[in-house]
Enzyme design. Sequence first.
Site, PDB file in Angstrom:
ATOM      1  NE  ARG A   4      -6.229  -7.256  20.004  1.00 33.21           N
ATOM      2  CZ  ARG A   4      -5.647  -6.069  20.060  1.00 33.21           C
ATOM      3  NH1 ARG A   4      -5.960  -5.222  21.016  1.00 33.21           N
ATOM      4  NH2 ARG A   4      -4.756  -5.706  19.166  1.00 33.21           N
TER       5      ARG A   4
ATOM      6  CD  GLU B  33      -1.502  -0.094   3.613  1.00 30.11           C
ATOM      7  OE1 GLU B  33      -2.513  -0.803   3.435  1.00 30.11           O
ATOM      8  OE2 GLU B  33      -1.300   0.521   4.666  1.00 30.11           O
TER       9      GLU B  33
ATOM     10  CG  HIS C 157       5.510   0.743  12.225  1.00 28.92           C
ATOM     11  ND1 HIS C 157       5.084   1.929  11.666  1.00 28.92           N
ATOM     12  CD2 HIS C 157       6.477   0.274  11.417  1.00 28.92           C
ATOM     13  CE1 HIS C 157       5.786   2.149  10.570  1.00 28.92           C
ATOM     14  NE2 HIS C 157       6.641   1.173  10.391  1.00 28.92           N
TER      15      HIS C 157
HETATM   16  P1  ADP Z   1      -0.061  -3.788  12.997  1.00 35.27           P
HETATM   17  O1  ADP Z   1      -1.273  -4.638  12.823  1.00 35.27           O
HETATM   18  O2  ADP Z   1       1.214  -4.544  12.832  1.00 35.27           O
HETATM   19  O3  ADP Z   1      -0.089  -2.937  14.231  1.00 35.27           O
HETATM   20  P2  ADP Z   1      -1.045  -1.638  11.344  1.00 35.27           P
HETATM   21  O4  ADP Z   1      -1.525  -1.899   9.998  1.00 35.27           O
HETATM   22  O5  ADP Z   1      -2.052  -1.426  12.422  1.00 35.27           O
HETATM   23  O6  ADP Z   1      -0.051  -2.803  11.759  1.00 35.27           O
HETATM   24  O7  ADP Z   1      -0.069  -0.410  11.326  1.00 35.27           O
HETATM   25  C1  ADP Z   1       0.694  -0.041  12.456  1.00 35.27           C
HETATM   26  C2  ADP Z   1       1.283   1.354  12.285  1.00 35.27           C
HETATM   27  O8  ADP Z   1       2.077   1.433  11.097  1.00 35.27           O
HETATM   28  C3  ADP Z   1       0.251   2.446  12.096  1.00 35.27           C
HETATM   29  O9  ADP Z   1      -0.230   2.918  13.319  1.00 35.27           O
HETATM   30  C4  ADP Z   1       1.043   3.499  11.347  1.00 35.27           C
HETATM   31  O10 ADP Z   1       1.867   4.222  12.221  1.00 35.27           O
HETATM   32  C5  ADP Z   1       1.936   2.684  10.458  1.00 35.27           C
HETATM   33  N1  ADP Z   1       1.338   2.523   9.130  1.00 35.27           N
HETATM   34  C6  ADP Z   1       0.474   1.548   8.740  1.00 35.27           C
HETATM   35  N2  ADP Z   1       0.112   1.705   7.456  1.00 35.27           N
HETATM   36  C7  ADP Z   1       0.741   2.800   7.005  1.00 35.27           C
HETATM   37  C8  ADP Z   1       0.793   3.488   5.738  1.00 35.27           C
HETATM   38  N3  ADP Z   1       0.113   3.059   4.693  1.00 35.27           N
HETATM   39  N4  ADP Z   1       1.570   4.583   5.638  1.00 35.27           N
HETATM   40  C9  ADP Z   1       2.303   5.016   6.700  1.00 35.27           C
HETATM   41  N5  ADP Z   1       2.302   4.418   7.905  1.00 35.27           N
HETATM   42  C10 ADP Z   1       1.549   3.327   8.066  1.00 35.27           C
END
Ligand code: ADP
Length: 665
Positions: free
Chosen positions: A296, A199, A234
């Site tokens: 959850r 993405e 993250h």
């Molecule tokens: P996980 O399930 O591993 O926690 P997420 O999809 O929830 O992963 O993403 C965790 C973090 O990664 C987000 O809070 C954000 O900071 C960063 N992140 C996720 N997707 C993007 C994106 N497309 N662009 C920039 N940062 C992203």
Amino acid sequence: MRRILIANRGEIARRIIRTARRMGIETVAVYSDADANAPHVAEATLAVHIGPAPAAESYLRAEKIIEAALKTGADAIHPGYGFLSENAAFADACQQAGLIFIGPGADAIRAMGLKDGAKKLMRQAGVPIVPGYQGDDQSLDRLQRSANAIGYPILIKAVAGGGGKGMRRVDDAASFADALLAAKREAQRAFGNDSVLIEKYLTCPRHVEVQVFADTHGNVVHLFERDCSLQRRHQKVVEEAPAPGLPEALRRAMGEAAVTAAKAIGYVGAGTVEFILDVSEGVEKAPFYFMEMNTRLQVEHPVTELITGYDLVEWQIRVARGEPLHARQEDIRINGHAVEVRLYAEDAEGGFLPSTGRLERLHLPEGLAGVRVDSGVVEGQEITVHYDPMIAKLIAHGTDRTVAIDRLIGALDATIAVGPKTNRSFLARLIGHPAFRTGDIDTGFIERHLEDLAPITEVPDRLLALAALAAATPREKPDMSSPWTALGPWRLNLPYRQSIDLFLPDGAKHTVTLTRQADGAIAVGGLDEPLTGLPAWRDAYRFEVDFSGSLARAMVLTHEHSLEVRVGGLTFHFGLRDEAAGDKGALPRDGKLTAPMPGKVLGIFVKPGQSVAAGERLLVLEAMKMEHRLTAPATGIIKAVHVDENDQVPEGRLLIELDVEAASA
Ligand code: ADP
């Protein structure tokens, strides 16, 4: 519901016990060998031992846990967060065993379980998703083409990922293939599924998530949003509600999108819909995209509880009992502001490596106005390598954001944790940062301000003097029954003259000389301006120095060879001996490589007898969801390898011996 088994440990188990007890419901704790003396075990009505320390052999053993529930006559299971909370098979197994699973149905968990499938579902439901590719064709060619089409930077995400793992940012087409391989390898190892999605990588996003709740009667509401933009690798570090500066229209739109998402999958119970908000053009008209739904309760749910006044665990239990939601959307209001920090046993000053060991002292700021403490450990307990090293969540509520932040800084100031290193002073610097105070946040905040967030190295003279005096003044309590000491703070005679070396976090050394004068005061030398002070301990932590009539007060904590001095919300760290010259350096002179932190040996890349070049990869250690490479400090020949793959090693364990001389001779 009469008795709930809690398939979890630590602060969340205790949190659930609190609400259950208030509702007159009994609780059953489960525990591993490592947790026999853990507080959640002591606080539950009943407790059942379920296996050895590693989670895979205890907290993740679904059949053991269900057996424990049946044996103890529990009628429901609360999974908490982590462990089995998003495991659809476990939810099914509970139901088959005649137990109520306090969470959504297995179908909803499955629908949101994989990031690609969840995104497809959301797109169909009309919830905006980040531009990207979520297809089944996992060939390098196809993925590379999608990445090129989206435009760099892009993000590779493991579809089964979580906790920030299995995510790779790629900045140009040339580095895509390597990053893809690494991401797939990590995903396979961590989640047993190497599928990824691609993405658009947003360069200035905020993480804003919406708490939703649904009952079994078709009612779905949201309880507003939480901003979790302050992240490191993250992973969330600070969470707050509501999101600062969010325009009302955007708040409403995100709330509605979250409710749509929950309805689209027939959701029941507590859930969180995570959005990414693109604030690169400001927050006013920022577009937001669905990221994932966590099926959850969330770690950061307390900030929502504090601004809405509802107990989300109580809501979960009531929904599981089949009751309709007892609040309508229009009843749910935002009251004030709440901020939460996660206090971790980690070395924030030394690269955020996890830190383990016995919590020799633990004082949490319970009872402060507007402050809530959710903790999982008690004084004397061991922080082990087996579980998340979180010590506590500190949450503050106030009429507005400034009040909440100030209260939280006060709470951090009053927190004492001695033993493992903690991120306490880092958290205080973080939420005290002027840019955080103005609400100028996005997920790059910590990275961008890392320099400001580093330990203070500019130390005023008075503070150096205070630190040296604290290091030199014995802390032992004198005999308080004596009329001479009972009158006030005690003073002990220091030697006539001594010098104290203070090492600052950047390695700078200050040698401070202390000379006792005829009147008992101490002349402090080695500073720009000489000072004279009368030092005294008020209690085990409070230290004060009377500098010729001007009193300096500080909280001083000593641990091993270091000193922590807290004054006015700031923390100063001093080493009392030269660590860099000691045995801690990266280049062990005797060629003995030891584990820099507790962790698991993921891979060993060398064999005894093999020659290696300086910088060559020797071993990979996994700690705290991160991989750390150990490389050869110098050219040499491997003399011995002392561990095997998959070994769990404590900090300091000898891993590999390198014959440094052999190659250069
Ligand atoms: P996980 O399930 O591993 O926690 P997420 O999809 O929830 O992963 O993403 C965790 C973090 O990664 C987000 O809070 C954000 O900071 C960063 N992140 C996720 N997707 C993007 C994106 N497309 N662009 C920039 N940062 C992203």
